[in-house]
Design a protein around this motif. Structure first.
Motif, mmCIF file in Angstrom:
data_model
loop_
_atom_site.group_PDB
_atom_site.id
_atom_site.type_symbol
_atom_site.label_atom_id
_atom_site.label_comp_id
_atom_site.label_asym_id
_atom_site.label_seq_id
_atom_site.Cartn_x
_atom_site.Cartn_y
_atom_site.Cartn_z
ATOM 1 N N UNK A 135 13.403 -105.289 31.571
ATOM 2 C CA UNK A 135 14.609 -104.922 32.309
ATOM 3 C C UNK A 135 14.936 -105.979 33.368
ATOM 4 N N UNK A 136 16.212 -106.356 33.436
ATOM 5 C CA UNK A 136 16.673 -107.352 34.404
ATOM 6 C C UNK A 136 16.523 -106.850 35.834
ATOM 7 N N UNK A 137 16.199 -107.780 36.743
ATOM 8 C CA UNK A 137 16.123 -107.454 38.167
ATOM 9 C C UNK A 137 17.135 -108.235 38.997
ATOM 10 N N UNK A 185 21.788 -124.393 36.501
ATOM 11 C CA UNK A 185 20.569 -123.675 36.138
ATOM 12 C C UNK A 185 20.491 -122.374 36.932
ATOM 13 N N UNK A 186 19.846 -121.394 36.329
ATOM 14 C CA UNK A 186 19.694 -120.096 36.977
ATOM 15 C C UNK A 186 18.274 -119.601 36.742
ATOM 16 N N UNK A 187 17.662 -119.045 37.790
ATOM 17 C CA UNK A 187 16.349 -118.427 37.636
ATOM 18 C C UNK A 187 16.562 -116.926 37.486
ATOM 19 N N UNK A 188 15.949 -116.355 36.452
ATOM 20 C CA UNK A 188 16.125 -114.942 36.126
ATOM 21 C C UNK A 188 14.806 -114.211 36.337
ATOM 22 N N UNK A 189 14.866 -113.101 37.086
ATOM 23 C CA UNK A 189 13.682 -112.279 37.350
ATOM 24 C C UNK A 189 13.830 -110.937 36.652
ATOM 25 N N UNK A 221 18.888 -107.342 30.397
ATOM 26 C CA UNK A 221 18.398 -108.713 30.561
ATOM 27 C C UNK A 221 19.064 -109.679 29.588
ATOM 28 N N UNK A 222 20.351 -109.466 29.385
ATOM 29 C CA UNK A 222 21.179 -110.421 28.660
ATOM 30 C C UNK A 222 22.041 -111.168 29.668
ATOM 31 N N UNK A 276 7.053 -106.035 38.717
ATOM 32 C CA UNK A 276 8.490 -106.252 38.847
ATOM 33 C C UNK A 276 8.836 -107.145 40.040
ATOM 34 N N UNK A 277 9.711 -108.107 39.814
ATOM 35 C CA UNK A 277 10.254 -108.936 40.891
ATOM 36 C C UNK A 277 11.644 -108.409 41.217
ATOM 37 N N UNK A 278 11.826 -107.929 42.446
ATOM 38 C CA UNK A 278 13.099 -107.330 42.841
ATOM 39 C C UNK A 278 14.190 -108.368 43.074
ATOM 40 N N UNK A 279 13.825 -109.475 43.720
ATOM 41 C CA UNK A 279 14.813 -110.495 44.084
ATOM 42 C C UNK A 279 14.229 -111.889 43.950
#
Length: 319
Positions: free
Chosen positions: A168-170, A180-184, A146-147, A211-214
């Motif tokens: 953990x990044x999804x 801008x970016x939305x990160x889940x 998640x970097x 957890x959000x998959x997408x």
């Protein structure tokens, strides 16, 4: 709730159950393997697959016109195997491909002028989950840790590397301006991040609890695909926040360019529900998917592609 509202909701439910809004795919593309990512540009569809190939289709003729294959890798016993592709993107005439490398690390290639060049090797120890072009010179890269990394291609250098959260990044999705970016991630909370410096601008939370998959991000609206069987809708101005329930884990979701139509994988039979994000009412039900939904990609308000873990990509015309 009034009796008229109750009747309207019952009619919508009846339409869903009886399949009155169910439609058939207009065309089905066949590819190299399970689809992991899709990009559409200038009437061409770019399909990344788990078999180490990017299939390119001319959507005007509905024909496969080119396949790009990345070098195979060795498995733990030394046999050569296909290198799974995680992301594909295109800017100008450059095609960016993220694929599996050695020891769990990922690599990045650029395909241009019929040549495949590696621009990020596994020596950099990046566990890349997703990458997209910001412009021809810069990539936004997300690591499993998640970097976020803003990577300059000409200088082969990270402009920044920012930790977004401890979860953990999804998935991530850029807005139209790519500023801008939305990160889940697995927390269920979303972060809106400034692309120029990797700093968190705001958080969207409360609608997903796992957890959000997408995610997808269009016209200030965000949609999620949740492990908690919730498809959430947020507006980035904070005025809208709600969720729609699925009957199974929701692996994929997408928005039309206007943000007025939302779509999500809604049940264990790999059906996709399309709904009006303003009225929240169901519009269509899309079936004919052989495996778990991996991508939902709108190209306008009337056409979309849906892909899954099989080698098929469905093209839909809604009306």
């Amino acid at each position: 709730m009034s009796s008229i509202q109750i009747i309207n909701r019952l009619l919508l439910l009846l339409a869903f159950v009886t399949g009155l809004n169910a439609i058939e795919p207009t065309f089905i593309y066949k590819g190299s393997g399970g689809v992991t990512d899709l990009v559409y540009k200038n009437s061409k569809l770019y399909s990344a697959t788990a078999e180490g190939k990017v299939d390119i289709y001319d959507t005007s003729s509905q024909k496969l016109i080119q396949t790009i294959e990345v070098p195979k890798i060795k498995d733990f016993i030394g046999d050569k195997v296909a290198s799974k592709i995680y992301s594909v993107d295109i800017v100008d005439n450059k095609i960016m491909i993220v694929s599996q490398g050695r020891m769990g690390y990922r690599r990045v290639h650029i395909f241009q002028d019929d040549k495949l060049n590696e621009i990020i090797s596994t020596n950099q120890s990046y566990t890349i989950s997703k990458a997209k072009f910001i412009n021809k010179d810069n990539l936004l890269i997300a690591l499993l840790s998640n970097e976020l990394i803003l990577y300059n291609i000409p200088n082969s250098k990270a402009i920044y590397r920012e930790q977004i959260s401890a979860s953990k990044f999804s998935n991530f999705a850029l807005n139209e301006k790519k500023d801008r970016v939305v990160v889940a991630d697995e927390s269920g909370d979303l972060k809106i991040v400034a692309v120029k410096n990797g700093k968190i601008i705001k958080e969207l939370k409360g609608q997903n609890v796992d957890n959000v998959f997408q995610v997808d991000y269009k016209q200030g609206l965000v949609i999620t695909a949740g492990q908690d069987r919730r498809c959430a809708i947020y507006s980035t101005d904070g005025k809208i926040a709600y969720y729609k329930n699925g009957s199974f884990l929701i692996y994929s979701a997408g928005l039309s360019p206007s943000g007025y139509i939302g779509a999500f994988a809604s049940d264990e039979n790999n059906n996709i529900t399309l709904f009006d994000t303003r009225s929240r009412s169901q519009l269509y039900k899309l079936g004919h998917h052989k495996a778990t939904i991996s991508v939902i990609l709108f190209i306008n308000e009337n056409e979309l592609f849906t892909a899954n873990d099989s080698n098929e990509i469905n093209y839909w015309k809604l009306k």
